[in-house]
Structures are given as C-alpha cells and as structure tokens.
Design a protein around this motif. Structure first.
Motif, PDB file in Angstrom:
ATOM      1  N   UNK B 151       0.775  -1.234   0.000  1.00  0.00           N
ATOM      2  CA  UNK B 151       0.000   0.000   0.000  1.00  0.00           C
ATOM      3  C   UNK B 151       0.805   1.283   0.000  1.00  0.00           C
ATOM      4  N   UNK B 152       2.071   1.240  -0.416  1.00  0.00           N
ATOM      5  CA  UNK B 152       2.840   2.472  -0.532  1.00  0.00           C
ATOM      6  C   UNK B 152       2.378   3.279  -1.735  1.00  0.00           C
ATOM      7  N   UNK B 153       2.491   4.595  -1.619  1.00  0.00           N
ATOM      8  CA  UNK B 153       2.204   5.463  -2.755  1.00  0.00           C
ATOM      9  C   UNK B 153       3.367   5.404  -3.731  1.00  0.00           C
ATOM     10  N   UNK B 154       3.077   5.711  -4.990  1.00  0.00           N
ATOM     11  CA  UNK B 154       4.144   5.640  -5.989  1.00  0.00           C
ATOM     12  C   UNK B 154       5.318   6.559  -5.652  1.00  0.00           C
ATOM     13  N   UNK B 155       4.998   7.720  -5.105  1.00  0.00           N
ATOM     14  CA  UNK B 155       6.122   8.616  -4.808  1.00  0.00           C
ATOM     15  C   UNK B 155       6.957   8.099  -3.635  1.00  0.00           C
ATOM     16  N   UNK B 156       6.322   7.356  -2.711  1.00  0.00           N
ATOM     17  CA  UNK B 156       7.095   6.741  -1.630  1.00  0.00           C
ATOM     18  C   UNK B 156       7.975   5.630  -2.200  1.00  0.00           C
ATOM     19  N   UNK B 157       7.421   4.904  -3.160  1.00  0.00           N
ATOM     20  CA  UNK B 157       8.192   3.834  -3.797  1.00  0.00           C
ATOM     21  C   UNK B 157       9.395   4.421  -4.518  1.00  0.00           C
ATOM     22  N   UNK B 158       9.179   5.577  -5.147  1.00  0.00           N
ATOM     23  CA  UNK B 158      10.298   6.176  -5.878  1.00  0.00           C
ATOM     24  C   UNK B 158      11.418   6.550  -4.901  1.00  0.00           C
ATOM     25  N   UNK B 159      11.060   6.886  -3.659  1.00  0.00           N
ATOM     26  CA  UNK B 159      12.105   7.167  -2.665  1.00  0.00           C
ATOM     27  C   UNK B 159      12.779   5.879  -2.195  1.00  0.00           C
ATOM     28  N   UNK B 160      11.978   4.864  -1.914  1.00  0.00           N
ATOM     29  CA  UNK B 160      12.546   3.608  -1.418  1.00  0.00           C
ATOM     30  C   UNK B 160      13.474   2.993  -2.468  1.00  0.00           C
ATOM     31  N   UNK B 161      13.031   3.013  -3.734  1.00  0.00           N
ATOM     32  CA  UNK B 161      13.782   2.330  -4.793  1.00  0.00           C
ATOM     33  C   UNK B 161      14.802   3.248  -5.463  1.00  0.00           C
ATOM     34  N   UNK B 162      14.812   4.527  -5.085  1.00  0.00           N
ATOM     35  CA  UNK B 162      15.693   5.509  -5.708  1.00  0.00           C
ATOM     36  C   UNK B 162      15.512   5.544  -7.214  1.00  0.00           C
ATOM     37  N   UNK B 163      14.257   5.571  -7.651  1.00  0.00           N
ATOM     38  CA  UNK B 163      13.944   5.668  -9.067  1.00  0.00           C
ATOM     39  C   UNK B 163      13.088   6.918  -9.270  1.00  0.00           C
ATOM     40  N   UNK B 164      13.166   7.570 -10.453  1.00  0.00           N
ATOM     41  CA  UNK B 164      12.265   8.695 -10.705  1.00  0.00           C
ATOM     42  C   UNK B 164      10.811   8.211 -10.665  1.00  0.00           C
ATOM     43  N   UNK B 165       9.919   9.091 -10.233  1.00  0.00           N
ATOM     44  CA  UNK B 165       8.514   8.729 -10.140  1.00  0.00           C
ATOM     45  C   UNK B 165       7.980   8.223 -11.480  1.00  0.00           C
ATOM     46  N   UNK B 166       8.401   8.872 -12.560  1.00  0.00           N
ATOM     47  CA  UNK B 166       7.883   8.486 -13.874  1.00  0.00           C
ATOM     48  C   UNK B 166       8.225   7.036 -14.191  1.00  0.00           C
ATOM     49  N   UNK B 167       9.425   6.609 -13.792  1.00  0.00           N
ATOM     50  CA  UNK B 167       9.845   5.235 -14.035  1.00  0.00           C
ATOM     51  C   UNK B 167       8.995   4.271 -13.209  1.00  0.00           C
ATOM     52  N   UNK B 168       8.752   4.644 -11.955  1.00  0.00           N
ATOM     53  CA  UNK B 168       7.943   3.792 -11.086  1.00  0.00           C
ATOM     54  C   UNK B 168       6.544   3.629 -11.688  1.00  0.00           C
ATOM     55  N   UNK B 169       5.960   4.753 -12.123  1.00  0.00           N
ATOM     56  CA  UNK B 169       4.606   4.694 -12.678  1.00  0.00           C
ATOM     57  C   UNK B 169       4.552   3.829 -13.926  1.00  0.00           C
ATOM     58  N   UNK B 170       5.503   4.014 -14.830  1.00  0.00           N
ATOM     59  CA  UNK B 170       5.405   3.268 -16.079  1.00  0.00           C
ATOM     60  C   UNK B 170       5.705   1.785 -15.854  1.00  0.00           C
ATOM     61  N   UNK B 171       6.651   1.505 -14.957  1.00  0.00           N
ATOM     62  CA  UNK B 171       6.944   0.093 -14.662  1.00  0.00           C
ATOM     63  C   UNK B 171       5.745  -0.561 -13.999  1.00  0.00           C
ATOM     64  N   UNK B 172       5.072   0.188 -13.117  1.00  0.00           N
ATOM     65  CA  UNK B 172       3.926  -0.374 -12.426  1.00  0.00           C
ATOM     66  C   UNK B 172       2.818  -0.737 -13.409  1.00  0.00           C
TER      67      UNK B 172
END
Lengths: 514, 184
Positions: B151-172
């Motif tokens: 249940x993490x938000x995408x922007x939290x995931x981008x911090x945990x994984x050290x990836x840009x938010x855009x990458x997290x969103x498109x990969x998701x």
C-alpha cells in the motif's frame, strides 16, 4: 478485470507470507552490537588458534634463548599500517618498527611514493616522508585535511600503542604545515574475512572498509558502494564529530572546499524569499545524496517547514520541499474518502497546482492525481513533470489550500518523445473532463485517438493502408489517460501505449506474429 | 511473548511506529520487539520478493532489525517510518545480491514452495505467485509488492527504490498489464 481486482488477487496471494519468529536472535545480537567492537574481534579467535599462538610464543622464547631470533626480529612483518587519504598506502613493519615493504593500493599512492625507497628505514622516518609527499602533492591540504590510520597487529596493546603514536605524530606533522589535520585512527583485525572480501571487491583498504561499515551502521540509508567512492575527508565530514565505534578522531574535517553552512543557509533563505528574522528554527547538515555532497537546510517560518538540499560544491538548489504543519485533526480510522459534494474537484485542484508551479498545461508530461486522507483532512495528491522537474502537491479538497508543494530537479530524467502536435493542445483546463471514456472524444487537455494512431504509425514507419486489425482502447489509469493501440502489418504484431495527454510513446513493441 | 502480526499490508500507524523508533533510540528493547511484531511480515515479504529465497530472506530480516536498532539515533521523524525501514531492507538485499553473483549456481528461488505448503492457499494464489509474478522483472516485482500489497504510494516507492517517479509509474502499469494478461 480492472486494476483494482488484479491488485486484490496479488495482495491475497501474498497474505500467506508470514515472517519467521527470530526476534530473540535479533535482540541478542543487538546486545553484542552495542558492546565494544574490539571485543567482537577477540571473540573470533578459536581455542585452537589460542593454543597455536601460545605454542608459537613458546617457540619464539626458546629460539630467542639460543639467539636465533634474528629472522623473526628483522624479516617478519608484525604490523600492517594503512594510510588512507585518497591515496591508500600499506606499510609492513617488523617488530623493530622498521619498514619491510611499502605497498601502493591505488594510482594516487603511486604518485605519493614516487621514487622513494623506504625499505629498511624507521617507521617514523617513512611516515614523515609519506605525509610530506601527500602534502606536496596536494592530497592533504587546507581543503581536505583528513587521514585514516588503520593498524593491524596481533597484540591489541601494541596496536593501540602504535595507533596513538602515529596519530600524534601525523597530527603534528600536518599542523606544522600551516593547517590543522583531522586524524582518524583505528585497529583492525586481519582475521576479519567479511572485511577482507568487501575491501577486495571495492578495491579499497580493509581500514577504509571498516570505517564505511561503521558509518553504515549509524546511517544504513547510505550504501557501501556510494561511500566507497568518497575520500576520507568526505567520510569524515559525514561522521560529523559523532562517535563512531572504535575509531579515534582528532581535529575536524575541513569543509573549506564547500560553500559552508552559513552560505548554504543564505542561499536557501533567499530562494524561499524569507528573512532570517522570521525563521524560528534552522538546522544545516552536510549529507550525501544522489551522488553528491549536499547541505540539508531545514527551517520553519510561521508554521511552514522548509527543506532544502543545496549542492555543497556549486551552491545549486537541488531539492526544495515545503510543508505546512497543521494541527492533525482527529482521524476516524477509516481509509475511505467520505462522499462530500463540496470538494473542489480534480480539475480545479489541477488548476491550483499548475498555477502555483507556473507551469502551463502544454508542457506537462506525466500528470497524476489521487484523493487521499492526510492527518484527517481530505486532500488531492498531485504529481507531474514539466521538463526535467518533478512537482508534487497536496491540496485541501474542501478549501483548495495548498498544504504541500515540492519540486525536485531530476538529473537522470528519461527523455520522452513529445509529439509534434503538442503545440496545438489547448491550455484551457476548466472544461477538462476525466469521466469521458469515449475513444474518439477530444478532451480539452489531451490528444485524440486519431492523433494517437498517427503517432504510433509514424513511429512504426507505416501508413494507414498497410495495417490491419487496428484496435484502440482508451484507458484511464491513476489519472493518466493512455491509448492502448494494437495492429498488424505483414508478419508483425505491433503494440503501443501512448500518453493521452502529451502524446508521448510510453511503450512500443513489435513482435513476429506466427 | 510476541504475537506475530500476520498481515503483509501496511495498515500500520505511523505515529505508533515513530514512537517505537524513539524508544528504541533510548535503548528500549521491548520497543524493538513491538516494532518487529508490527512490521516484520511486510518487511519480510518485501525482502522475499527481492531475494526469492526464504533462507537468505530470514538472514536479511535479522540484519535489517539489528541495523534499525543501531541506527535509530539517526532516524529523523517526519518522513514515513516504514519507508525508512523498507529502504534499509532493500540496501541490505542489494549487498546480498552482489555477494551471490560470485557463485553463479546459487540455488535460489525456493520461496513459492514455502508458501505452497501452507494451509488455505488456493490454486489461484499459487498461479499468481508461481506463474504470473515470474513474468515480471525484479524491479517490477518489487514495485508491485510495495504498491499493491504493502500500500505504498508511488512517490514513496520512488524514494525507497531511488527511481524517478515516472519510471515507477510506467513500470507499475506495465507490470499490471502483464499480470492482467496472465490472470485472464
């Protein structure tokens, strides 16, 4: 099946995972961790090893009585001393404190040693020569004054003694050169296999590996890999006068190469356009983030918290975050968003965010909005990109008040092919309707399905009469309108995902169709 | 003494977590035990999704909480405490993976078996875990776990994984599409 259903199935499958009950072993290891690190090294010695050591000592005594200890005294290395600045040099020393071998561990070390032959000289002479050369070659200077001394000797007492001696001597040597040195010293155990592996893997000394491990235990958000690239001065700055395990530290690391705390603070205040008189709390700390040394500047003005990351070398503002600290309202524990017709609506929230960011709709890539609950308030969370800057907003869903605004410049931002037609996109947001699911509808802020088709075809290098089985679907996922396009041409099957707002190609795929 | 929380989701109160971390910083070991019972399932699931081997995952879970214990002095409340913990877990996993690369024939990927032995696991659950998640890249797998399961938000995931938010969103979204195709 929609996204929510897929997510539900995954969550259910994972709910069978249960963590092993290992808390007792964790708690008992925490006990050891808080103890003295030197103690742990001693514990590693097995009784067998102790027996051997005793036997060896007895042998030395016997051999000594007969006067045959000449070899032992002169040719056997009893201590290994490593210096790390950025040059890393290892010295093998015999029991008479004479140098047996000087080993350069990196290119900088080769420069420092030059054509000096230190074999057979006394330890203090060699140290004098090496430190002198490091200063002449600019490795130790007013700008970077830190050195790490790591002593390895089977006798902990002797190791501690050498550590103290070298630390004093080097502090003195550096000080006579018109700047103050910062000396870190530690003892290491040659038997530590983990440390040896890490050191050889990253091409650093065991001493530096041990120092990095200790910093990691204080702040596990750093990675070993990142820290291994830093100089001892940079590592010393990160330690920032905190107590690190069994490392003895004298002097403070020089930050003269950087803009300094005061300057970083001024840059942040100026950028936020606030005067120092209104700041209620300010904290400046040097940190390492995203591959660069940064000053973290944190301050409060009238209940708003500001967080800045300022590049420590250039003074550039790398990251800004402001957050309004409102008193947290009582949460009723429910995660659902209560229905309420007075919410300002997604379109209005978007308008507020874009207006505040001073970004026009036409330059947006990746826009995302979601309703959420935060401290008992219902908010819109908005995220978008313009150029290589990422914006994040939290907007109160009832009042439209901006609760949080964050902008972040991405350095490794992936480039998207924005369509040529993006200039034609209207910037009028007030009529934006997110409920339209009609594939051919022209929304005021997006591209049409026909335009998406053109983009896909032009990317594939095909014309409309060359393709068959054309299908387009307009999907609305987490705030992003996406055209999913499938078609065939020749023996190939094509799949595209086109961002419905910007026309950017999110995904393209060509597969042989058999 | 400890009742293990069986949930891998993050219905976890940040304020309570913050309080635990503060008490751990003062050397209170009971607080560490409480933190463990509240968070270990979600952290373990994440570690397992990266390492895919229950033996390694248990080791890293152990190291993770020992790290937390010695690092709480440096924890600054304000961010989301669970994201801080997940980032620590991920860093430890990456070190483990580096270590693994040295012996290539490492016998990993035994984790579905452990779950299959449990009660109440439906055939569909096994399909999700065995067949569908296999289609995802490692990063996609982690992102799906963090968002859909934890249940993490995408922007939290981008911090945990050290990836840009855009990458997290498109990969998701790419990952969900693959999963949808597998489940249909």
């Amino acid at each position: 099946m929609n996204n929510r259903e897929v997510e539900k199935k995954i969550k259910k499958a994972y709910s069978h995972i249960t963590a092993p009950d290992i808390i007792d072993s964790i708690l008992s290891d925490c006990e050891t961790q808080k103890g003295n690190v030197v103690m742990m090294e001693k514990k590693n010695r097995t009784p067998l090893f102790k027996g051997l050591a005793l036997a060896a000592m007895a042998l030395i005594i016997v051999v000594g009585i007969f006067g045959f200890n000449y070899y032992e005294m002169n040719y056997k290395a009893v201590s290994t001393i490593a210096f790390d600045v950025n040059p890393s040099i290892e010295l093998k020393v015999n029991s008479q404190d004479r140098i047996l071998e000087v080993i350069p561990l990196n290119d900088d070390a080769i420069t420092v040693i030059g054509d000096m032959d230190l074999k057979g000289s006394d330890l203090d002479v060699a140290v004098n020569a090496l430190i002198g050369s490091m200063i002449r070659n600019g490795y130790l200077s007013d700008l970077a004054n830190s050195i790490l001394i790591s002593v390895e000797n089977n006798d902990p007492e002797k190791a501690a003694q050498l550590q103290q001696l070298l630390s004093d001597e080097i502090s003195q040597l550096i000080t006579t050169n018109n700047f103050d040195g910062a000396v870190l010293s530690q003892s290491i155990s040659e038997n530590d296999q983990t440390l040896r592996n890490l050191a050889s893997e990253y091409g650093i000394t065991m001493g530096k590996a041990q120092l990095i491990q200790q910093i990691l235990s204080m702040n596990p958000l750093y990675t070993f890999e990142n820290l291994s690239k830093l100089t001892i001065n940079e590592l010393n700055l990160l330690i920032n006068d905190q107590n690190v395990g069994n490392v003895t530290s004298t002097g403070s690391a020089s930050d003269k190469n950087y803009i300094g705390n005061e300057k970083a603070k001024q840059i942040a205040l100026q950028h936020a356009n606030v005067s120092e008189a209104n700041v209620s709390y300010c904290n400046v700390k040097l940190d390492y983030e995203m591959g660069a040394m940064v000053y973290e500047v944190e301050f409060y003005v009238n209940g708003t918290e500001y967080d800045y990351d300022i590049n420590a070398l250039s003074g550039d503002v790398m990251h800004v975050k402001t957050e309004q600290k409102t008193s947290p309202a009582q949460s009723d524990g429910q995660s659902n968003i209560p229905a309420n017709s007075s919410y300002i609506g997604e379109a209005k929230a978007k308008q507020i965010a874009l207006g505040n960011a001073n970004v026009s709709e036409s330059v947006l890539s990746y826009y995302w909005i979601e309703m959420d609950r935060d401290d008992g308030n219902i908010i819109y969370e908005i995220e978008f990109y313009a150029g290589n800057t990422e914006y994040e907003y939290e907007i109160n869903a009832l009042s439209g008040e901006i609760i949080k605004a964050e902008r972040d410049q991405e350095e490794n931002y992936p480039s998207y092919n924005t369509s040529n037609g993006s200039n034609n996109v209207s910037s009028d947001t007030s009529n934006h309707s997110s409920s339209s699911n009609n594939g051919n509808a022209q929304t005021s802020s997006g591209i049409t399905a026909d335009r998406a088709k053109e983009i896909a075809l032009s990317h594939a290098g095909l014309t409309a009469d060359q393709i068959r089985k054309y299908e387009v679907e307009r999907d609305y996922e987490n705030g992003i309108i996406v055209y999913e396009i499938d078609f065939k041409s020749g023996n190939y099957e094509y799949e595209y995902e086109i961002n419905g707002t910007t026309g950017a190609i999110i995904q393209s795929k060509r597969e042989f169709d058999d | 003494m400890i009742l293990l929380n069986q949930s891998v989701s993050t219905d976890i109160d940040d304020i309570v977590l913050d309080q635990y971390l503060k008490e751990i910083a003062n050397g209170n070991k009971n607080a560490l035990a409480d933190l463990y019972s509240m968070t270990s399932a979600v952290v373990y699931g994440f570690i397992l999704s990266i390492l895919k081997n229950s033996h390694d995952a248990e080791d890293i879970l152990h190291d993770c909480y020992v790290s937390i214990y010695s690092a709480t002095q440096n924890y600054r409340s304000g961010g989301r405490p669970l994201a801080w913990i997940m980032a620590i877990a991920r860093n430890l996993c990456l070190l483990k993976i580096r270590e693994r690369k040295k012996n290539a024939d490492y016998p990993y990927e035994n984790w579905e078996q452990d779950i299959a032995d449990k009660k109440d696991v439906s055939a569909e659950d096994m399909i999700v875990l065995k067949d569908c998640m296999k289609n995802l890249s490692d990063e996609e797998h982690q992102i799906v776990y963090l968002h859909a399961v934890s249940g993490f938000k995408h922007r939290e995931i981008s911090q945990i994984m050290e990836l840009p938010l855009s990458t997290v969103l498109s990969k998701y979204h790419r990952a969900l599409k693959k999963l949808k195709a597998c489940l249909e």
